[in-house]
Design a protein around this motif. Sequence first.
Motif, PDB file in Angstrom:
ATOM      1  N   ALA A 321     -10.584 -61.315  10.950  1.00 23.83           N
ATOM      2  CA  ALA A 321     -10.078 -60.464   9.874  1.00 23.83           C
ATOM      3  C   ALA A 321      -8.642 -60.024  10.150  1.00 23.83           C
ATOM      4  O   ALA A 321      -7.829 -59.890   9.225  1.00 23.83           O
ATOM      5  N   ASP A 322      -8.304 -59.797  11.415  1.00 22.40           N
ATOM      6  CA  ASP A 322      -6.917 -59.471  11.765  1.00 22.40           C
ATOM      7  C   ASP A 322      -5.984 -60.625  11.406  1.00 22.40           C
ATOM      8  O   ASP A 322      -4.895 -60.418  10.844  1.00 22.40           O
ATOM      9  N   ARG A 323      -6.391 -61.841  11.754  1.00 22.61           N
ATOM     10  CA  ARG A 323      -5.564 -63.005  11.418  1.00 22.61           C
ATOM     11  C   ARG A 323      -5.400 -63.129   9.903  1.00 22.61           C
ATOM     12  O   ARG A 323      -4.319 -63.464   9.413  1.00 22.61           O
ATOM     13  N   HIS A 324      -6.473 -62.849   9.187  1.00 20.12           N
ATOM     14  CA  HIS A 324      -6.395 -62.912   7.727  1.00 20.12           C
ATOM     15  C   HIS A 324      -5.378 -61.906   7.198  1.00 20.12           C
ATOM     16  O   HIS A 324      -4.599 -62.228   6.291  1.00 20.12           O
ATOM     17  N   ALA A 325      -5.389 -60.697   7.738  1.00 21.52           N
ATOM     18  CA  ALA A 325      -4.436 -59.681   7.293  1.00 21.52           C
ATOM     19  C   ALA A 325      -3.002 -60.130   7.551  1.00 21.52           C
ATOM     20  O   ALA A 325      -2.105 -59.925   6.717  1.00 21.52           O
ATOM     21  N   LEU A 326      -2.767 -60.743   8.693  1.00 18.45           N
ATOM     22  CA  LEU A 326      -1.421 -61.227   9.016  1.00 18.45           C
ATOM     23  C   LEU A 326      -1.008 -62.353   8.071  1.00 18.45           C
ATOM     24  O   LEU A 326       0.135 -62.397   7.593  1.00 18.45           O
ATOM     25  N   GLU A 327      -1.933 -63.252   7.792  1.00 14.15           N
ATOM     26  CA  GLU A 327      -1.600 -64.372   6.903  1.00 14.15           C
ATOM     27  C   GLU A 327      -1.401 -63.903   5.464  1.00 14.15           C
ATOM     28  O   GLU A 327      -0.539 -64.417   4.749  1.00 14.15           O
ATOM     29  N   LEU A 328      -2.177 -62.925   5.034  1.00 12.89           N
ATOM     30  CA  LEU A 328      -2.078 -62.432   3.663  1.00 12.89           C
ATOM     31  C   LEU A 328      -0.787 -61.654   3.432  1.00 12.89           C
ATOM     32  O   LEU A 328      -0.165 -61.764   2.371  1.00 12.89           O
ATOM     33  N   THR A 329      -0.382 -60.876   4.434  1.00 10.62           N
ATOM     34  CA  THR A 329       0.794 -60.011   4.262  1.00 10.62           C
ATOM     35  C   THR A 329       2.054 -60.596   4.879  1.00 10.62           C
ATOM     36  O   THR A 329       3.167 -60.261   4.455  1.00 10.62           O
ATOM     37  N   GLY A 330       1.895 -61.449   5.902  1.00 12.67           N
ATOM     38  CA  GLY A 330       3.057 -61.998   6.595  1.00 12.67           C
ATOM     39  C   GLY A 330       3.922 -60.936   7.228  1.00 12.67           C
ATOM     40  O   GLY A 330       5.147 -61.096   7.326  1.00 12.67           O
ATOM     41  N   ASP A 331       3.298 -59.853   7.693  1.00  8.59           N
ATOM     42  CA  ASP A 331       4.065 -58.711   8.195  1.00  8.59           C
ATOM     43  C   ASP A 331       3.520 -58.235   9.536  1.00  8.59           C
ATOM     44  O   ASP A 331       2.866 -57.191   9.629  1.00  8.59           O
ATOM     45  N   PRO A 332       3.785 -58.993  10.611  1.00  8.23           N
ATOM     46  CA  PRO A 332       3.224 -58.606  11.909  1.00  8.23           C
ATOM     47  C   PRO A 332       3.761 -57.278  12.430  1.00  8.23           C
ATOM     48  O   PRO A 332       3.035 -56.538  13.091  1.00  8.23           O
ATOM     49  N   GLU A 333       5.017 -56.963  12.129  1.00 11.27           N
ATOM     50  CA  GLU A 333       5.574 -55.716  12.632  1.00 11.27           C
ATOM     51  C   GLU A 333       4.863 -54.510  12.017  1.00 11.27           C
ATOM     52  O   GLU A 333       4.566 -53.535  12.699  1.00 11.27           O
ATOM     53  N   GLN A 334       4.584 -54.588  10.718  1.00  9.80           N
ATOM     54  CA  GLN A 334       3.880 -53.486  10.085  1.00  9.80           C
ATOM     55  C   GLN A 334       2.428 -53.448  10.541  1.00  9.80           C
ATOM     56  O   GLN A 334       1.824 -52.373  10.655  1.00  9.80           O
ATOM     57  N   PHE A 335       1.860 -54.621  10.815  1.00 10.02           N
ATOM     58  CA  PHE A 335       0.503 -54.673  11.357  1.00 10.02           C
ATOM     59  C   PHE A 335       0.457 -53.941  12.698  1.00 10.02           C
ATOM     60  O   PHE A 335      -0.472 -53.164  12.962  1.00 10.02           O
ATOM     61  N   ILE A 336       1.442 -54.188  13.538  1.00  9.51           N
ATOM     62  CA  ILE A 336       1.504 -53.518  14.847  1.00  9.51           C
ATOM     63  C   ILE A 336       1.686 -52.017  14.665  1.00  9.51           C
ATOM     64  O   ILE A 336       1.043 -51.203  15.352  1.00  9.51           O
ATOM     65  N   ALA A 337       2.535 -51.623  13.717  1.00  9.85           N
ATOM     66  CA  ALA A 337       2.730 -50.201  13.451  1.00  9.85           C
ATOM     67  C   ALA A 337       1.421 -49.556  12.979  1.00  9.85           C
ATOM     68  O   ALA A 337       1.102 -48.417  13.366  1.00  9.85           O
ATOM     69  N   MET A 338       0.682 -50.295  12.166  1.00  6.91           N
ATOM     70  CA  MET A 338      -0.591 -49.777  11.682  1.00  6.91           C
ATOM     71  C   MET A 338      -1.589 -49.607  12.832  1.00  6.91           C
ATOM     72  O   MET A 338      -2.274 -48.589  12.945  1.00  6.91           O
ATOM     73  N   GLN A 339      -1.653 -50.597  13.720  1.00  5.15           N
ATOM     74  CA  GLN A 339      -2.551 -50.500  14.859  1.00  5.15           C
ATOM     75  C   GLN A 339      -2.177 -49.332  15.766  1.00  5.15           C
ATOM     76  O   GLN A 339      -3.048 -48.616  16.286  1.00  5.15           O
ATOM     77  N   ARG A 340      -0.888 -49.139  15.932  1.00  4.84           N
ATOM     78  CA  ARG A 340      -0.436 -48.023  16.762  1.00  4.84           C
ATOM     79  C   ARG A 340      -0.829 -46.689  16.124  1.00  4.84           C
ATOM     80  O   ARG A 340      -1.334 -45.788  16.806  1.00  4.84           O
ATOM     81  N   ARG A 341      -0.627 -46.567  14.808  1.00  5.90           N
ATOM     82  CA  ARG A 341      -0.982 -45.311  14.146  1.00  5.90           C
ATOM     83  C   ARG A 341      -2.484 -45.046  14.239  1.00  5.90           C
ATOM     84  O   ARG A 341      -2.916 -43.923  14.498  1.00  5.90           O
TER      85      ARG A 341
END
Length: 379
Positions: A321-341
């Motif tokens: 599901a994480d990979r899917h989120a990255l592929e759907l949004t193409g935004d790894p930096e925001q994904f990392i920010a979200m995980q950090r938050r």
Amino acid sequence: MLAGMDDFTPDQLARGRALRRAQLPWALGSRAVGLLLPLALGLTPAGAGLVSWAGGLFGGSRTAEVLAGVAVLVLLGQLAGLPFGARLREIRRGYGLVTQGWGGWAVDQLRGLALSLLLGLPLGYGLYVLTDRSPDGWWLPAAGLAAVLVVLLSFLFPLVVEPLFNRFTPLSEGELRTALLDLARRDGIRVREVLVADASRRTTALNAYVSGFGATRRIVCYDTLLTTADPRETELVVAHELGHVKHRDVLTGTVLGALGTALAVAVLGLLACWPPLLSAAGASSAADPRSLFLLAALGALLSTAAGPVQCAASRRIERRADRHALELTGDPEQFIAMQRRLAVTNVADVDPPRWVVLLFATHPTTAARIAAARSWAAA
């Protein structure tokens, strides 16, 4: 240092570790009591004595023994878990994760107890109807009915059970609602509506999920997420949840859960007919209501053995599901920010010991998720 660890300050890392260490003895204690209590009652005549005593209070008939025994079983399980749940709640409140008062918590416990009795009493009665009609082969129809029940509850849970514990209101019209619905459309997923759960009544933790099937499917966001996270971070959380829908994780989980439950019932049926176990439990046969605690003990053993396997399967699904989120949004930096938050707000230990992950973790560690996002970006 593991990749992803340097995204957090030493204070944040220490805070997450401290919470994990404070909770762990109580979490392990709860697991231990949840296993040892059924074993102590189910593998000795003590459980049979409780069933006979409780049934005698209501006339002593077979039906009275079954229903009273189920009620005692549910009540004992609830009472045994209360001290551990209360202590874990107090620890989490000390870290600012709990907003609900003790009165509201007590009401939730009573709701959970009522729901357990509402399900357990007819199920227990139905089970012993089957054992009475077929003392040796009862487990075959019981396995089929258990599988059907898992599917039915999976469908009804978001419609019937969730509203008992949270209030849901539609997310107001605006950019975020439009963005979330557009995200689902881009993913080819039909979503009926976007709802807000009033999770802040109980917790400061952040979360979102997609529940329901077909026409009942909806995106649900905690109000804590909407008031704390940036809109783009909320999109990333929802994109992860849409990944579960895209890969049919709920449907697959329901089917596997139904098959696993049917298999567990079949194993219970075979074990519950074994004379040494029946003798230890003080029951004459599986059709004897006094075998109730024996069935509970065997079920607790099977559940404990399956726990690490279920956690491992869940972690694999969550990585997908994480990979899917990255592929759907193409935004790894925001994904990392979200995980950090999420980690900082939920006071997570971003890299717990391996044995803790194996026993308890249904998701990859935060450090592993951040490292995976960076690997995805690099690739």
